[in-house]
Enzyme design. Structure first.
Site, PDB file in Angstrom:
ATOM      1  N   VAL A 104      19.496  32.399 -48.695  1.00 41.15           N
ATOM      2  CA  VAL A 104      18.863  31.942 -49.938  1.00 41.15           C
ATOM      3  C   VAL A 104      18.192  30.595 -49.724  1.00 41.15           C
ATOM      4  CG1 VAL A 104      19.272  31.311 -52.347  1.00 41.15           C
ATOM      5  CG2 VAL A 104      20.457  33.279 -51.361  1.00 41.15           C
ATOM      6  N   ARG A 164      29.679  29.240 -63.424  1.00 40.88           N
ATOM      7  CA  ARG A 164      28.659  29.903 -64.243  1.00 40.88           C
ATOM      8  C   ARG A 164      29.123  30.156 -65.678  1.00 40.88           C
ATOM      9  NH1 ARG A 164      26.731  34.396 -59.865  1.00 40.88           N
ATOM     10  NH2 ARG A 164      25.169  33.160 -58.755  1.00 40.88           N
ATOM     11  N   CYS A 177      22.548  37.925 -58.886  1.00 42.10           N
ATOM     12  CA  CYS A 177      21.314  38.679 -58.647  1.00 42.10           C
ATOM     13  C   CYS A 177      21.299  40.039 -59.340  1.00 42.10           C
ATOM     14  CB  CYS A 177      21.069  38.843 -57.153  1.00 42.10           C
ATOM     15  SG  CYS A 177      22.472  39.529 -56.230  1.00 42.10           S
ATOM     16  N   GLN A 200      22.632  48.282 -54.862  1.00 43.84           N
ATOM     17  CA  GLN A 200      22.262  46.941 -54.447  1.00 43.84           C
ATOM     18  C   GLN A 200      21.939  46.853 -52.958  1.00 43.84           C
ATOM     19  OE1 GLN A 200      25.436  45.170 -57.630  1.00 43.84           O
ATOM     20  NE2 GLN A 200      24.726  43.725 -56.088  1.00 43.84           N
ATOM     21  N   GLY A 245      21.746  41.162 -50.384  1.00 37.88           N
ATOM     22  CA  GLY A 245      22.576  40.475 -51.365  1.00 37.88           C
ATOM     23  C   GLY A 245      23.899  40.000 -50.807  1.00 37.88           C
ATOM     24  N   GLU A 247      31.670  41.622 -58.228  1.00 39.07           N
ATOM     25  CA  GLU A 247      30.334  41.821 -58.783  1.00 39.07           C
ATOM     26  C   GLU A 247      30.379  42.394 -60.195  1.00 39.07           C
ATOM     27  OE1 GLU A 247      26.147  41.464 -57.347  1.00 39.07           O
ATOM     28  OE2 GLU A 247      28.103  40.700 -56.747  1.00 39.07           O
ATOM     29  N   LYS A 282      31.222  39.695 -62.683  1.00 42.95           N
ATOM     30  CA  LYS A 282      30.101  38.771 -62.901  1.00 42.95           C
ATOM     31  C   LYS A 282      29.089  39.378 -63.874  1.00 42.95           C
ATOM     32  CE  LYS A 282      30.426  36.692 -58.297  1.00 42.95           C
ATOM     33  NZ  LYS A 282      29.797  36.626 -56.947  1.00 42.95           N
ATOM     34  N   ARG A 300      26.767  49.219 -53.004  1.00 44.39           N
ATOM     35  CA  ARG A 300      25.881  48.727 -51.950  1.00 44.39           C
ATOM     36  C   ARG A 300      25.249  49.925 -51.240  1.00 44.39           C
ATOM     37  NH1 ARG A 300      24.592  43.710 -52.034  1.00 44.39           N
ATOM     38  NH2 ARG A 300      26.702  42.893 -51.718  1.00 44.39           N
ATOM     39  N   HIS A 358      17.399  45.221 -55.926  1.00 46.91           N
ATOM     40  CA  HIS A 358      18.529  45.857 -56.602  1.00 46.91           C
ATOM     41  C   HIS A 358      18.000  46.810 -57.673  1.00 46.91           C
ATOM     42  CE1 HIS A 358      21.088  43.367 -54.362  1.00 46.91           C
ATOM     43  NE2 HIS A 358      21.559  42.557 -55.285  1.00 46.91           N
ATOM     44  N   ASN A 396      16.161  40.879 -55.181  1.00 51.70           N
ATOM     45  CA  ASN A 396      17.420  40.146 -55.370  1.00 51.70           C
ATOM     46  C   ASN A 396      17.442  38.763 -54.759  1.00 51.70           C
ATOM     47  OD1 ASN A 396      17.485  42.230 -53.115  1.00 51.70           O
ATOM     48  ND2 ASN A 396      19.177  40.914 -52.463  1.00 51.70           N
TER      49      ASN A 396
END
Length: 345
Positions: A14, A111, A150, A177, A181, A203, A206, A236, A243, A323
């Site tokens: 990233v 977050r 993402c 995904q 990622g 995931e 989230k 995945r 994604h 993503n």
């Protein structure tokens, strides 16, 4: 005058995308890159195993990598973009904010903290004002802003469009995904080729929590989370980027597929350099969007949707976003643009 910015965790996947986006940015001047102590002191060219399709920008390649520490980051850097692993972000981001830096972070820590705004500018840009509460409560001169996961960021703009027009009661989503990622070494080729993995640790949680915070309302003191029930199943698959998600949205009234598609087409995009217009590209074809064909819409910052069908409670559709661009680095840059527009940097 350009805002001087830095990238934390600049050698990772990233971090490299952040450099790709920031080096030519019209309003940001990339002035600092940080990484682990093992990389500190090296040139960026030496420290980074570059994996982006473009070449390392010459000026960035010769930058000296700094430690991710307030004492090693120049005082005249106005804004930091964080792509740190969440465990590292949790340890160092508060200290940077206390030292006076404004941090736009892709890391998952904090977050859902009450005083940390979680923002997609096109969806809930007003939540950035929660930073005033954050500074008062924590005594920081700086500030911490987060972008979502993402997979969350792929579906939430489409849900926001439906919620604005029809009211959102419940969401069921199943994701497909991309391997990027998980980071470059996150999934081995022997594990993913000729396979699909029906679990991505953490995931689902989230998506189920972040979506409700993003779709909530800010009353000047706190964010009231949306009361929609959200359930996710995350998988995945062996695509590189993009994604793809299958979404079932229960709505408050009867809605046709055409009305749902129009709501997404017409959902507004703010006047920020990295926000595409339209934000959501809607396909008429039932077999779109597809990752390989559609992940680069809007320079990788658009969300695409298609395959609309009416259900007993609302609509079912598919949506897609890149993503590591819209879902990670681009999301942080977009939040940085919002911070600049709002006068935080």
């Amino acid at each position: 005058m350009a805002v001087r910015v830095g990238v934390l965790g600049a050698t990772g996947a990233v971090g490299q995308r952040l450099i790709q986006l920031l080096d030519p940015h019209p309003d940001f001047d990339l002035a600092c890159v940080t990484a682990s102590d093992e990389s500190a002191g090296k040139s960026y060219r030496e420290a980074a195993k570059w994996r982006i399709e473009m070449a390392i920008p010459d000026d960035v390649a010769e930058m000296t990598v700094r430690r991710t520490d307030a004492d090693d980051i120049p005082d005249d850097v106005d804004l930091l973009f964080s792509s740190l692993p969440s465990s590292v972000g949790e340890a160092v981001e508060p200290g940077l904010c206390e030292a006076g830096y404004v941090v736009s972070s892709n890391s998952s820590n904090d977050r859902t903290a009450d005083d940390v705004p979680l923002v997609i500018p096109e969806v809930n840009g007003d939540h950035v004002d929660l930073l005033e509460v954050q500074q008062d409560e924590r005594g920081w001169d700086g500030a911490l802003l987060k972008n979502p996961n993402c997979s969350t960021i792929t579906m939430v703009p489409t849900l926001a469009a439906l919620d604005r027009e029809f009211g959102l009661d419940a969401v069921r989503v199943s994701t497909l995904q991309a391997v990027s990622g998980a980071g470059y070494s996150g999934v081995s080729s022997m594990e993913i080729i000729d396979n699909a993995i029906p679990h991505i640790g953490g995931e689902e949680e989230k998506m189920e929590t972040e979506a409700r915070k993003l779709l909530g309302s800010f009353d000047g003191a706190e964010v009231q989370w949306h009361d929609a029930d959200v359930a996710a199943s995350c998988n995945r698959i062996p695509t590189l980027d993009g994604h793809l998600e299958n979404v079932w949205a229960d709505l408050s009234g009867d809605v046709s597929t055409g009305e749902a598609a129009d709501a997404m087409r017409e959902f507004p995009s703010p006047d920020l350099p990295s926000s595409p217009d339209p934000l959501i590209h809607v396909f008429e074809e039932p077999d779109r969007p597809q990752p390989r064909l559609d992940r680069m819409h809007g320079d990788g910052m658009a969300v695409t949707a298609g395959g609309f069908r009416e259900t007993s409670g609302g609509v079912q559709y598919n949506c897609l976003a890149h993503n590591t661009l819209r879902g990670a680095a681009g999301a942080s840059v977009l939040n940085g643009e919002l911070l600049a527009e709002k006068g935080w940097v």
